[in-house]
Write a protein that holds these residues in place. Structure first.
Motif, PDB file in Angstrom:
ATOM      1  N   GLU A 163       0.854  -1.178   0.000  1.00 26.70           N
ATOM      2  CA  GLU A 163       0.000   0.000   0.000  1.00 26.70           C
ATOM      3  C   GLU A 163       0.890   1.228   0.000  1.00 26.70           C
ATOM      4  O   GLU A 163       2.043   1.168   0.420  1.00 26.70           O
ATOM      5  N   MET A 164       0.366   2.330  -0.495  1.00 32.60           N
ATOM      6  CA  MET A 164       1.147   3.550  -0.485  1.00 32.60           C
ATOM      7  C   MET A 164       0.403   4.609   0.307  1.00 32.60           C
ATOM      8  O   MET A 164      -0.826   4.622   0.354  1.00 32.60           O
ATOM      9  N   ARG A 165       1.161   5.457   0.954  1.00 34.08           N
ATOM     10  CA  ARG A 165       0.582   6.535   1.754  1.00 34.08           C
ATOM     11  C   ARG A 165       1.551   7.705   1.764  1.00 34.08           C
ATOM     12  O   ARG A 165       2.744   7.545   1.464  1.00 34.08           O
ATOM     13  N   LYS A 171       7.731  13.758   3.814  1.00 32.71           N
ATOM     14  CA  LYS A 171       7.106  14.645   2.827  1.00 32.71           C
ATOM     15  C   LYS A 171       7.110  14.048   1.423  1.00 32.71           C
ATOM     16  O   LYS A 171       7.424  14.716   0.439  1.00 32.71           O
ATOM     17  N   ARG A 172       6.792  12.752   1.363  1.00 31.42           N
ATOM     18  CA  ARG A 172       6.687  12.062   0.078  1.00 31.42           C
ATOM     19  C   ARG A 172       5.829  10.822   0.246  1.00 31.42           C
ATOM     20  O   ARG A 172       5.517  10.407   1.361  1.00 31.42           O
TER      21      ARG A 172
END
Length: 199
Positions: A163-165, A171-172
């Motif tokens: 998963e991406m968050r 700050k990325r």
């Protein structure tokens, strides 16, 4: 079967011959299953033969037949299905070709025949992992460039692999293992005697 569809089937049998595994009509539509080794040649005949003249590719998609018909399916797992239109004859045709190998599904690209196949084949590659031999720019189109796997395959996990968050400290966007916990969801049952009344 109408006279027009019977004529289309007769034309397909005459032009394609043994290049077609099967040609059948159901519910007012004709479907032809082509051999993978003559797929590109057959597509050119479908376009160029005046008695067929399928000059427009409307759609192309991938299909995963794993567990099809509750596991009764014994054929190849992956197929590319194309829908064609003949403006000259006002005919529509469904064309199906099965990839000969399930572990490494490859079929010929139709981009030399119909330029419209370009992004459709990229989508089928991205979502099903079907490779199109001869495609000049076969890369992902819907998932992220670093995506692992093919999400429309029936054996792909529903939760995905990562998963991406957004990480406020870095700050990325960051990728991490899936944190969704598997749980059993029991639906709430609404009984008629309680429906719409006080709780």
């Amino acid at each position: 079967m109408s006279d027009r569809l019977a004529q289309l089937v007769a034309n397909l049998e005459k032009v394609l011959g043994k290049r077609a595994n099967s040609i059948h009509s159901a519910l007012g539509e004709v479907t032809v299953v082509l051999n993978a080794d003559t797929y590109l040649e057959s597509a050119m005949l479908l376009r160029d033969e005046p008695s067929l003249a399928f000059e427009q590719l409307i759609d192309l998609c991938g299909v995963d037949y794993q567990d099809f018909r509750d596991g009764a399916w014994t054929g190849q797992r992956f197929a590319a299905v194309t829908h064609l239109l003949s403006l000259a004859h006002n005919w529509r045709l469904r064309v199906r070709v099965f990839a000969p190998e399930d572990a490494y599904p490859v079929v010929a690209s139709l981009t030399p025949v119909w330029a419209a196949a370009n992004w459709f084949e990229r989508e089928a590659f991205d979502l099903y992992g079907i490779l199109f031999d001869g495609h000049e720019d076969l890369r992902r189109i819907l998932t992220d460039y670093g995506f692992i796997g093919h999400p429309f395959r029936k054996d792909f996990p529903i939760t995905g692999n990562v998963e991406m968050r957004f990480d406020p400290e870095l700050k990325r966007v960051v990728y991490q293992p899936v944190t969704i916990e598997a749980r059993e969801i029991t639906p709430r049952i609404v009984r008629e005697e309680q429906y719409g009344g006080p709780v």
